[in-house]
Write a protein that holds these residues in place. Structure first.
Motif, PDB file in Angstrom:
ATOM      1  N   ALA A   8     -44.891  -1.126  26.354  1.00  0.00           N
ATOM      2  CA  ALA A   8     -43.473  -0.933  26.682  1.00  0.00           C
ATOM      3  C   ALA A   8     -43.318  -0.516  28.146  1.00  0.00           C
ATOM      4  CB  ALA A   8     -42.856   0.119  25.778  1.00  0.00           C
ATOM      5  N   LYS A   9     -42.226  -0.921  28.744  1.00  0.00           N
ATOM      6  CA  LYS A   9     -41.906  -0.539  30.116  1.00  0.00           C
ATOM      7  C   LYS A   9     -40.851   0.564  30.100  1.00  0.00           C
ATOM      8  CE  LYS A   9     -44.557  -3.711  31.896  1.00  0.00           C
ATOM      9  NZ  LYS A   9     -45.819  -3.325  32.583  1.00  0.00           N
ATOM     10  N   VAL A  10     -41.018   1.541  30.971  1.00  0.00           N
ATOM     11  CA  VAL A  10     -40.072   2.653  31.063  1.00  0.00           C
ATOM     12  C   VAL A  10     -39.432   2.645  32.443  1.00  0.00           C
ATOM     13  CG1 VAL A  10     -39.768   5.150  31.010  1.00  0.00           C
ATOM     14  CG2 VAL A  10     -41.346   4.046  29.411  1.00  0.00           C
ATOM     15  N   ILE A  11     -38.092   2.618  32.444  1.00  0.00           N
ATOM     16  CA  ILE A  11     -37.329   2.662  33.692  1.00  0.00           C
ATOM     17  C   ILE A  11     -36.583   3.989  33.741  1.00  0.00           C
ATOM     18  CG2 ILE A  11     -35.504   1.573  35.057  1.00  0.00           C
ATOM     19  CD1 ILE A  11     -36.105  -1.019  33.454  1.00  0.00           C
ATOM     20  N   CYS A  12     -36.684   4.700  34.827  1.00  0.00           N
ATOM     21  CA  CYS A  12     -35.989   5.976  34.991  1.00  0.00           C
ATOM     22  C   CYS A  12     -34.998   5.869  36.144  1.00  0.00           C
ATOM     23  CB  CYS A  12     -36.990   7.101  35.255  1.00  0.00           C
ATOM     24  SG  CYS A  12     -36.210   8.702  35.549  1.00  0.00           S
ATOM     25  N   ALA A  24     -42.754   6.921  34.784  1.00  0.00           N
ATOM     26  CA  ALA A  24     -42.062   5.658  34.523  1.00  0.00           C
ATOM     27  C   ALA A  24     -42.749   4.501  35.240  1.00  0.00           C
ATOM     28  CB  ALA A  24     -40.601   5.756  34.968  1.00  0.00           C
ATOM     29  N   ASP A  25     -42.567   3.296  34.677  1.00  0.00           N
ATOM     30  CA  ASP A  25     -43.066   2.094  35.350  1.00  0.00           C
ATOM     31  C   ASP A  25     -42.214   1.763  36.567  1.00  0.00           C
ATOM     32  OD1 ASP A  25     -45.198   0.957  33.362  1.00  0.00           O
ATOM     33  OD2 ASP A  25     -43.506   1.536  32.108  1.00  0.00           O
ATOM     34  N   LEU A  26     -40.937   2.163  36.502  1.00  0.00           N
ATOM     35  CA  LEU A  26     -40.033   1.904  37.615  1.00  0.00           C
ATOM     36  C   LEU A  26     -39.063   3.066  37.748  1.00  0.00           C
ATOM     37  CD1 LEU A  26     -38.992  -0.086  39.776  1.00  0.00           C
ATOM     38  CD2 LEU A  26     -37.508  -1.077  38.025  1.00  0.00           C
ATOM     39  N   TRP A  27     -38.992   3.637  38.944  1.00  0.00           N
ATOM     40  CA  TRP A  27     -38.067   4.740  39.205  1.00  0.00           C
ATOM     41  C   TRP A  27     -37.023   4.278  40.204  1.00  0.00           C
ATOM     42  CZ3 TRP A  27     -38.830   8.702  43.549  1.00  0.00           C
ATOM     43  CH2 TRP A  27     -37.785   9.650  43.550  1.00  0.00           C
ATOM     44  N   ASP A 179     -34.574  -5.437  45.499  1.00  0.00           N
ATOM     45  CA  ASP A 179     -35.645  -5.974  44.664  1.00  0.00           C
ATOM     46  C   ASP A 179     -35.987  -5.038  43.512  1.00  0.00           C
ATOM     47  OD1 ASP A 179     -36.667  -4.103  46.466  1.00  0.00           O
ATOM     48  OD2 ASP A 179     -38.672  -4.985  46.412  1.00  0.00           O
ATOM     49  N   LYS A 180     -35.816  -3.724  43.712  1.00  0.00           N
ATOM     50  CA  LYS A 180     -36.071  -2.776  42.630  1.00  0.00           C
ATOM     51  C   LYS A 180     -35.000  -2.876  41.541  1.00  0.00           C
ATOM     52  CE  LYS A 180     -39.822  -0.805  44.127  1.00  0.00           C
ATOM     53  NZ  LYS A 180     -41.108  -0.967  43.386  1.00  0.00           N
ATOM     54  N   ILE A 181     -33.727  -3.045  41.959  1.00  0.00           N
ATOM     55  CA  ILE A 181     -32.645  -3.219  40.980  1.00  0.00           C
ATOM     56  C   ILE A 181     -32.880  -4.498  40.178  1.00  0.00           C
ATOM     57  CG2 ILE A 181     -30.178  -3.649  40.686  1.00  0.00           C
ATOM     58  CD1 ILE A 181     -29.631  -1.853  43.036  1.00  0.00           C
ATOM     59  N   ARG A 182     -33.234  -5.556  40.860  1.00  0.00           N
ATOM     60  CA  ARG A 182     -33.477  -6.832  40.158  1.00  0.00           C
ATOM     61  C   ARG A 182     -34.650  -6.710  39.195  1.00  0.00           C
ATOM     62  NH1 ARG A 182     -31.294 -11.425  40.392  1.00  0.00           N
ATOM     63  NH2 ARG A 182     -30.164 -10.969  42.328  1.00  0.00           N
ATOM     64  N   ILE A 185     -33.341  -4.904  36.108  1.00  0.00           N
ATOM     65  CA  ILE A 185     -32.487  -5.761  35.278  1.00  0.00           C
ATOM     66  C   ILE A 185     -33.327  -6.808  34.556  1.00  0.00           C
ATOM     67  CG2 ILE A 185     -30.628  -7.470  35.329  1.00  0.00           C
ATOM     68  CD1 ILE A 185     -29.411  -5.915  37.676  1.00  0.00           C
ATOM     69  N   ASP A 186     -34.242  -7.449  35.265  1.00  0.00           N
ATOM     70  CA  ASP A 186     -35.093  -8.476  34.645  1.00  0.00           C
ATOM     71  C   ASP A 186     -35.936  -7.878  33.519  1.00  0.00           C
ATOM     72  OD1 ASP A 186     -34.065 -10.331  36.367  1.00  0.00           O
ATOM     73  OD2 ASP A 186     -35.788 -10.365  37.719  1.00  0.00           O
ATOM     74  N   THR A 187     -36.438  -6.661  33.734  1.00  0.00           N
ATOM     75  CA  THR A 187     -37.242  -5.989  32.705  1.00  0.00           C
ATOM     76  C   THR A 187     -36.411  -5.710  31.464  1.00  0.00           C
ATOM     77  OG1 THR A 187     -38.625  -4.954  34.402  1.00  0.00           O
ATOM     78  CG2 THR A 187     -38.680  -3.966  32.216  1.00  0.00           C
ATOM     79  N   TYR A 188     -35.178  -5.227  31.672  1.00  0.00           N
ATOM     80  CA  TYR A 188     -34.292  -4.909  30.544  1.00  0.00           C
ATOM     81  C   TYR A 188     -33.911  -6.167  29.772  1.00  0.00           C
ATOM     82  CZ  TYR A 188     -30.226  -2.988  28.035  1.00  0.00           C
ATOM     83  OH  TYR A 188     -29.334  -2.602  27.074  1.00  0.00           O
ATOM     84  N   ILE A 189     -33.547  -7.221  30.492  1.00  0.00           N
ATOM     85  CA  ILE A 189     -33.146  -8.470  29.833  1.00  0.00           C
ATOM     86  C   ILE A 189     -34.326  -9.094  29.094  1.00  0.00           C
ATOM     87  CG2 ILE A 189     -32.361 -10.839  30.241  1.00  0.00           C
ATOM     88  CD1 ILE A 189     -30.605  -9.799  32.495  1.00  0.00           C
ATOM     89  N   ALA A 190     -35.507  -9.053  29.720  1.00  0.00           N
ATOM     90  CA  ALA A 190     -36.687  -9.650  29.088  1.00  0.00           C
ATOM     91  C   ALA A 190     -37.047  -8.931  27.791  1.00  0.00           C
ATOM     92  CB  ALA A 190     -37.871  -9.614  30.056  1.00  0.00           C
TER      93      ALA A 190
END
Length: 549
Positions: A8-12, A24-27, A179-182, A185-190
């Motif tokens: 699982a990927k975690v975005i904070c 997190a994988d992405l902050w 690029d971080k926002i994209r 978003i791509d992670t959430y949609i995927a």
């Protein structure tokens, strides 16, 4: 952490580098206050992606409904289109049969609507169209002409609203790399429909946050994550229908009101330390004429359970200054006002004025050091309890009726808070209706006669065996998401869909009264009373309160 180990990927999203952010994988260290720009970019990308949950939007939201933008501003009804039209019928365009269809609401059950036709798509003749496919958009998103007027759908308006909010524009507002926002978003949609979004308190536990809360809901809905494995559990109150009753401080068993409680209720104004507080000037509409007049409102205070806001301040004043009267005895249970309420030094002086002070707590607190008697409370993990673990943040226990069970018996002289209350009530001669907490629990878990058998328990001990009565177990019992099985309907009619607030002339009367004129000269159009069971991407409730829909 265990989810991450499984892939699982975690975005904070947090301005601060918190513990979660560090793992997190992405902050995304967002600029404080710019969260709406980010979520609008999310919605924009979701609506333009192939994974957008269009089927959910068609069937369970008001996305296909036409909006009367140039007229009332409300969702279009047949009654707005023509003389004698039905207020419960919401028009949409059927792509499957190239015809105008109507979604049937079910509040007033008038003019042939209701019964088996409620919450169904109907044709012009009133026949059920079982295979209808309501169109989300109109030709080029510009609107469709219906009986001489052009209307856009809720979907059209939302799409127009979010399309300007590109990743680049959000990056500018949020002060984040595009690029971080994209990537987020791509992670959430995927991951959708198996992506779980947890909102933090800081973006909504403050003034003026209805909009972003609505935006979060739209984002989760259009990503298809509601009631999906790994997605969002949909919070609602217990299906027993006893939501407020079960957790009332002194429940009224079968409508009874003990003499002591009755006398307290009748004399609460003079008994309450809040009797001089809570007054404010408001505009209130006359029920008969709709005319707005300025009145003095007491926003709480004279209630059995204390003031809804500012209770600490007025209690301090009563103890320390004798206003509106001197408090002589004080019973405090698992609370620490010296550390948690304004004016700690004055609270200490107020405690010293007391003749007798009882403190019930797990810990020896600053308040406890000033008490005459300490009653040690058991730890939450040492007691039985029926829990309403309510939270709007999407955790699996959101609004789920649960049980808490002890790891071991209370240590030392400690007792369960409820046992202390029952014993004290018995000593004082207060009728608690039940002899002890277990008899009360039995009454709680049984529920009303209308409750489906699979959601009712004969006793607390049966409840102990089953663990959960509502919430997550509902989907297991019915084998489908709650919005498909009808368990999202607060009216307990078990129709598919969501709970829609009752709207009518009483709705929001303090601020807006349909059919009258506000101080700025705006005339509020009369509002139909209706219930369509749809999740509202375009919110009529917010509009009625003077906000953007």
């Amino acid at each position: 952490k265990r989810a991450q180990e499984r892939g699982a990927k975690v975005i904070c999203v947090d301005p601060r580098f918190t513990c979660t952010a560090s793992k997190a994988d992405l902050w995304l260290p967002i600029r404080p206050g710019s969260d709406m720009a980010l979520v609008l970019a999310f919605i924009n990308e979701i609506m333009h992606s192939e994974k957008c949950a269009t089927d959910f939007a068609r069937q369970y939201t008001n996305a296909p409904f036409f909006i009367d933008e140039e007229g009332t501003g409300y969702q279009l009804r047949q009654s707005m289109m023509r003389e004698g039209g039905n207020v419960e019928l919401y028009p949409a365009w059927d792509e499957a049969h190239d015809q105008l269809i109507y979604w049937s609401g079910d509040w007033q059950n008038t003019a042939g609507v209701g019964g088996p036709k409620a919450f169904q798509w109907l044709d012009e003749a009133g026949n059920i169209v079982a295979d209808a496919k309501p169109a989300l958009t109109t030709p080029d998103g510009k609107g469709r002409e219906i009986e001489g007027k052009t209307y856009r759908t809720s979907w059209d308006i939302l799409l127009e609203h979010v399309t300007p909010w590109t990743v680049e524009r959000a990056a500018e507002f949020c002060e984040l790399p595009a690029d971080k926002i994209r990537e987020a978003i791509d992670t959430y949609i995927a991951a959708s429909p198996h992506a779980c979004f947890t909102r933090g308190q800081k973006v909504e536990f403050s003034i003026n946050t209805s909009g972003i809360s609505q935006a979060f809901t739209i984002m989760m809905a259009l990503a298809g994550n509601f009631d999906s494995k790994g997605g969002q559990n949909i919070g609602r109150e217990p299906a027993t229908g006893y939501d407020s009753f079960m957790f009332d401080v002194v429940p009224n068993k079968e409508g009874r009101m003990g003499q002591r409680r009755k006398e307290t209720a009748m004399n609460i104004k003079k008994l309450s330390v809040c009797q001089n507080t809570g007054y404010q000037q408001i505009l209130q509409a006359d029920d008969a004429t709709g005319e707005l007049r300025e009145v003095t409102q007491n926003s709480g205070g004279q209630v059995i359970y204390g003031q809804q806001g500012g209770f600490g301040a007025v209690t301090t004043k009563a103890m320390a200054q004798g206003d509106p009267f001197q408090i002589h005895g004080y019973w405090q249970q698992t609370s620490e006002p010296i550390l948690s309420i304004e004016g700690g030094k004055e609270i200490i002086e107020g405690f010293k004025n007391l003749d007798f002070f009882v403190n019930v707590d797990i810990f020896m607190t600053p308040s406890g050091e000033l008490a005459d008697i300490i009653l040690p409370a058991a730890h939450p993990n040492e007691v039985d309890r029926v829990e309403w673990a309510h939270s709007g943040h999407g955790y699996p226990t959101s609004h789920t009726y649960l049980i808490r069970q002890p790891f071991h018996a209370p240590l030392g002289e400690a007792k369960d808070d409820m046992d202390i209350c029952f014993e004290f009530a018995e000593y004082m001669g207060v009728d608690m209706y039940w002899k002890d907490k277990y008899e009360f629990f039995d009454y709680m878990v049984k529920g009303p006669e209308t409750l489906p058998a699979e959601l009712s328990c004969a006793s607390f001990e049966e409840f102990r065996e089953r663990i959960s009565v509502t919430g997550v177990e509902m989907a297991t019992v019915k084998g489908a998401p709650k919005y498909e099985t009808g368990f999202m309907r607060k009216t307990s009619d078990f129709r598919p869909g969501f709970n829609t607030m009752y709207r009518g002339n009483k709705m929001g009367s303090v601020y807006r009264f349909p059919g009258t004129t506000t101080p700025d000269g705006t005339v509020i159009p009369p509002h139909p009373q209706s219930d369509n069971g749809k999740m509202e991407l375009w919110s009529e409730d917010l509009l009625l309160y003077g906000n953007g829909p």
